[in-house]
Motif scaffolding. Sequence first.
Motif, PDB file in Angstrom:
ATOM      1  N   ALA A 224       0.785  -1.471   0.022  1.00  0.00           N
ATOM      2  CA  ALA A 224      -0.002   0.049  -0.229  1.00  0.00           C
ATOM      3  C   ALA A 224       0.924   1.378  -0.073  1.00  0.00           C
ATOM      4  CB  ALA A 224      -0.758   0.015   1.358  1.00  0.00           C
ATOM      5  N   ALA A 225       2.016   1.290   0.763  1.00  0.00           N
ATOM      6  CA  ALA A 225       2.713   2.366   0.914  1.00  0.00           C
ATOM      7  C   ALA A 225       3.401   2.541  -0.583  1.00  0.00           C
ATOM      8  CB  ALA A 225       4.021   2.016   1.925  1.00  0.00           C
ATOM      9  N   LEU A 226       3.906   1.553  -1.294  1.00  0.00           N
ATOM     10  CA  LEU A 226       4.315   1.636  -2.585  1.00  0.00           C
ATOM     11  C   LEU A 226       3.109   2.469  -3.414  1.00  0.00           C
ATOM     12  CD1 LEU A 226       6.297  -1.660  -3.113  1.00  0.00           C
ATOM     13  CD2 LEU A 226       7.260   0.505  -2.395  1.00  0.00           C
ATOM     14  N   GLN A 227       2.095   1.920  -3.399  1.00  0.00           N
ATOM     15  CA  GLN A 227       1.136   2.304  -4.324  1.00  0.00           C
ATOM     16  C   GLN A 227       0.841   3.810  -4.010  1.00  0.00           C
ATOM     17  OE1 GLN A 227      -0.625   1.212  -6.984  1.00  0.00           O
ATOM     18  NE2 GLN A 227       0.433  -1.160  -6.756  1.00  0.00           N
ATOM     19  N   LEU A 228       0.896   4.114  -2.760  1.00  0.00           N
ATOM     20  CA  LEU A 228       0.771   5.521  -2.421  1.00  0.00           C
ATOM     21  C   LEU A 228       1.799   6.468  -2.842  1.00  0.00           C
ATOM     22  CD1 LEU A 228      -1.113   7.711  -1.033  1.00  0.00           C
ATOM     23  CD2 LEU A 228      -0.209   6.863   1.270  1.00  0.00           C
ATOM     24  N   ALA A 229       2.854   6.150  -2.708  1.00  0.00           N
ATOM     25  CA  ALA A 229       4.062   6.804  -3.113  1.00  0.00           C
ATOM     26  C   ALA A 229       4.050   7.161  -4.601  1.00  0.00           C
ATOM     27  CB  ALA A 229       5.423   5.947  -2.876  1.00  0.00           C
ATOM     28  N   LYS A 230       3.664   6.073  -5.343  1.00  0.00           N
ATOM     29  CA  LYS A 230       3.417   6.219  -6.781  1.00  0.00           C
ATOM     30  C   LYS A 230       2.554   7.304  -7.315  1.00  0.00           C
ATOM     31  CE  LYS A 230       2.270   3.346 -10.875  1.00  0.00           C
ATOM     32  NZ  LYS A 230       1.158   3.990 -11.447  1.00  0.00           N
ATOM     33  N   VAL A 231       1.377   7.366  -6.420  1.00  0.00           N
ATOM     34  CA  VAL A 231       0.336   8.467  -6.865  1.00  0.00           C
ATOM     35  C   VAL A 231       0.978   9.621  -6.518  1.00  0.00           C
ATOM     36  CG1 VAL A 231      -1.954   9.393  -6.059  1.00  0.00           C
ATOM     37  CG2 VAL A 231      -1.682   6.939  -6.535  1.00  0.00           C
ATOM     38  N   GLN A 232       1.588   9.903  -5.312  1.00  0.00           N
ATOM     39  CA  GLN A 232       2.185  11.134  -4.733  1.00  0.00           C
ATOM     40  C   GLN A 232       3.348  11.463  -5.648  1.00  0.00           C
ATOM     41  OE1 GLN A 232       3.398   9.577  -0.850  1.00  0.00           O
ATOM     42  NE2 GLN A 232       1.681  10.436   0.175  1.00  0.00           N
ATOM     43  N   VAL A 233       4.040  10.616  -6.237  1.00  0.00           N
ATOM     44  CA  VAL A 233       5.209  11.023  -7.226  1.00  0.00           C
ATOM     45  C   VAL A 233       4.646  11.769  -8.542  1.00  0.00           C
ATOM     46  CG1 VAL A 233       6.711  10.327  -8.759  1.00  0.00           C
ATOM     47  CG2 VAL A 233       6.923   9.628  -6.617  1.00  0.00           C
ATOM     48  N   GLU A 234       3.551  11.108  -8.949  1.00  0.00           N
ATOM     49  CA  GLU A 234       2.724  11.529 -10.106  1.00  0.00           C
ATOM     50  C   GLU A 234       1.861  12.804  -9.796  1.00  0.00           C
ATOM     51  OE1 GLU A 234      -0.081   8.474 -10.626  1.00  0.00           O
ATOM     52  OE2 GLU A 234       1.215   7.201 -11.602  1.00  0.00           O
TER      53      GLU A 234
ATOM     54  N   PRO B 293      14.387  -4.086  -3.046  1.00  0.00           N
ATOM     55  CA  PRO B 293      15.098  -3.218  -3.829  1.00  0.00           C
ATOM     56  C   PRO B 293      14.254  -2.417  -4.772  1.00  0.00           C
ATOM     57  CG  PRO B 293      15.176  -5.595  -4.711  1.00  0.00           C
ATOM     58  CD  PRO B 293      14.428  -5.571  -3.082  1.00  0.00           C
ATOM     59  N   ILE B 294      12.952  -2.683  -4.915  1.00  0.00           N
ATOM     60  CA  ILE B 294      12.050  -1.905  -5.702  1.00  0.00           C
ATOM     61  C   ILE B 294      11.805  -0.387  -4.933  1.00  0.00           C
ATOM     62  CG2 ILE B 294       9.631  -1.541  -6.303  1.00  0.00           C
ATOM     63  CD1 ILE B 294       9.634  -4.629  -6.803  1.00  0.00           C
ATOM     64  N   ALA B 295      11.631  -0.693  -3.716  1.00  0.00           N
ATOM     65  CA  ALA B 295      11.532   0.505  -2.811  1.00  0.00           C
ATOM     66  C   ALA B 295      12.599   1.243  -2.769  1.00  0.00           C
ATOM     67  CB  ALA B 295      10.985   0.199  -1.347  1.00  0.00           C
ATOM     68  N   GLN B 296      13.802   0.706  -2.570  1.00  0.00           N
ATOM     69  CA  GLN B 296      14.946   1.443  -2.684  1.00  0.00           C
ATOM     70  C   GLN B 296      15.283   2.131  -3.954  1.00  0.00           C
ATOM     71  OE1 GLN B 296      17.418  -2.089  -1.275  1.00  0.00           O
ATOM     72  NE2 GLN B 296      17.813  -1.224   0.443  1.00  0.00           N
ATOM     73  N   THR B 297      15.170   1.479  -4.941  1.00  0.00           N
ATOM     74  CA  THR B 297      15.518   2.342  -6.383  1.00  0.00           C
ATOM     75  C   THR B 297      14.576   3.295  -6.544  1.00  0.00           C
ATOM     76  OG1 THR B 297      14.384   0.331  -7.467  1.00  0.00           O
ATOM     77  CG2 THR B 297      16.891   0.357  -7.583  1.00  0.00           C
ATOM     78  N   ARG B 298      13.233   3.240  -6.152  1.00  0.00           N
ATOM     79  CA  ARG B 298      12.416   4.321  -6.522  1.00  0.00           C
ATOM     80  C   ARG B 298      12.530   5.624  -5.447  1.00  0.00           C
ATOM     81  NH1 ARG B 298       6.330   1.122  -6.698  1.00  0.00           N
ATOM     82  NH2 ARG B 298       6.999   0.015  -8.631  1.00  0.00           N
ATOM     83  N   LEU B 299      13.123   5.143  -4.233  1.00  0.00           N
ATOM     84  CA  LEU B 299      13.596   6.229  -3.403  1.00  0.00           C
ATOM     85  C   LEU B 299      14.559   6.908  -3.819  1.00  0.00           C
ATOM     86  CD1 LEU B 299      13.022   7.811  -0.784  1.00  0.00           C
ATOM     87  CD2 LEU B 299      14.508   6.014   0.317  1.00  0.00           C
ATOM     88  N   ALA B 300      15.629   6.293  -4.383  1.00  0.00           N
ATOM     89  CA  ALA B 300      16.864   6.698  -5.075  1.00  0.00           C
ATOM     90  C   ALA B 300      16.329   7.754  -6.358  1.00  0.00           C
ATOM     91  CB  ALA B 300      17.866   5.715  -5.583  1.00  0.00           C
ATOM     92  N   ARG B 301      15.385   7.522  -6.951  1.00  0.00           N
ATOM     93  CA  ARG B 301      15.051   8.303  -8.274  1.00  0.00           C
ATOM     94  C   ARG B 301      14.330   9.673  -7.467  1.00  0.00           C
ATOM     95  NH1 ARG B 301      14.817   5.617 -12.963  1.00  0.00           N
ATOM     96  NH2 ARG B 301      14.822   3.193 -13.032  1.00  0.00           N
ATOM     97  N   ILE B 302      13.720   9.299  -6.712  1.00  0.00           N
ATOM     98  CA  ILE B 302      13.036  10.617  -5.797  1.00  0.00           C
ATOM     99  C   ILE B 302      14.221  11.677  -5.452  1.00  0.00           C
ATOM    100  CG2 ILE B 302      11.814  11.525  -3.799  1.00  0.00           C
ATOM    101  CD1 ILE B 302      10.007   9.134  -4.132  1.00  0.00           C
TER     102      ILE B 302
END
Length: 203
Positions: A91-101, A126-135
């Motif tokens: 859920a946190a990953l999904q929410l972060a995706k929407v927040q990035v958008e 690793p999905i969460a870590q790489t997404r955080l790095a992109r942010i």
Amino acid sequence: MDGNITEEQQVEQIKAWWKENGKAVVLGAVIGLGGLTGWRYYQAEVQSAKEQASDAYTQVVSALESGSDNAVADMKAYISSHQSSQYSVLAALQLAKVQVEKGELDAAAEQLSWAIANTQDAAILPIAQTRLARIFAAQQDYDKALAELDKVTAESWKGKVAELKGDILLQKGDAIAAREAYVQAQQLGGSPALQIKLDDLAQ
């Protein structure tokens, strides 16, 4: 029992043994059955909780994707109330995706950091870590982004991480280090776009 004693004496010995040990035998049987019943009940409750968490997760994700007015608040409430479940991490990953958008990078970084701290799934980490790095990179905090990528230890992610490092280093203005990262990524079997990136750097 002694084979020389009479049947009547055997009966008396059995009675005496039962009188002395019968309560313990019955109690042991009751405890054993009670423990088995309790364990089955516990397992049923755990399964029920998992199913409820799954159903609730599906509902809040659907609401989030539909753009419902209360979707973000409902998702945060879901994460808060299911913190011991891996569904809360998803859920946190999904929410972060929407927040990035929406351009809410700080809020997205907060969700991803929480997911990283709370996940027990080696596939999700690793999905969460790489997404955080992109942010971090999008916020031009390049050193923080690179430091986050250094935390990714999954073998299957080495090529992707090396390529992402190259992208971030290029954004940072370090073309030489970016090229080295791209070459490393290519050796590790990175994406088809790597050769294009290397060709662009050669020009």
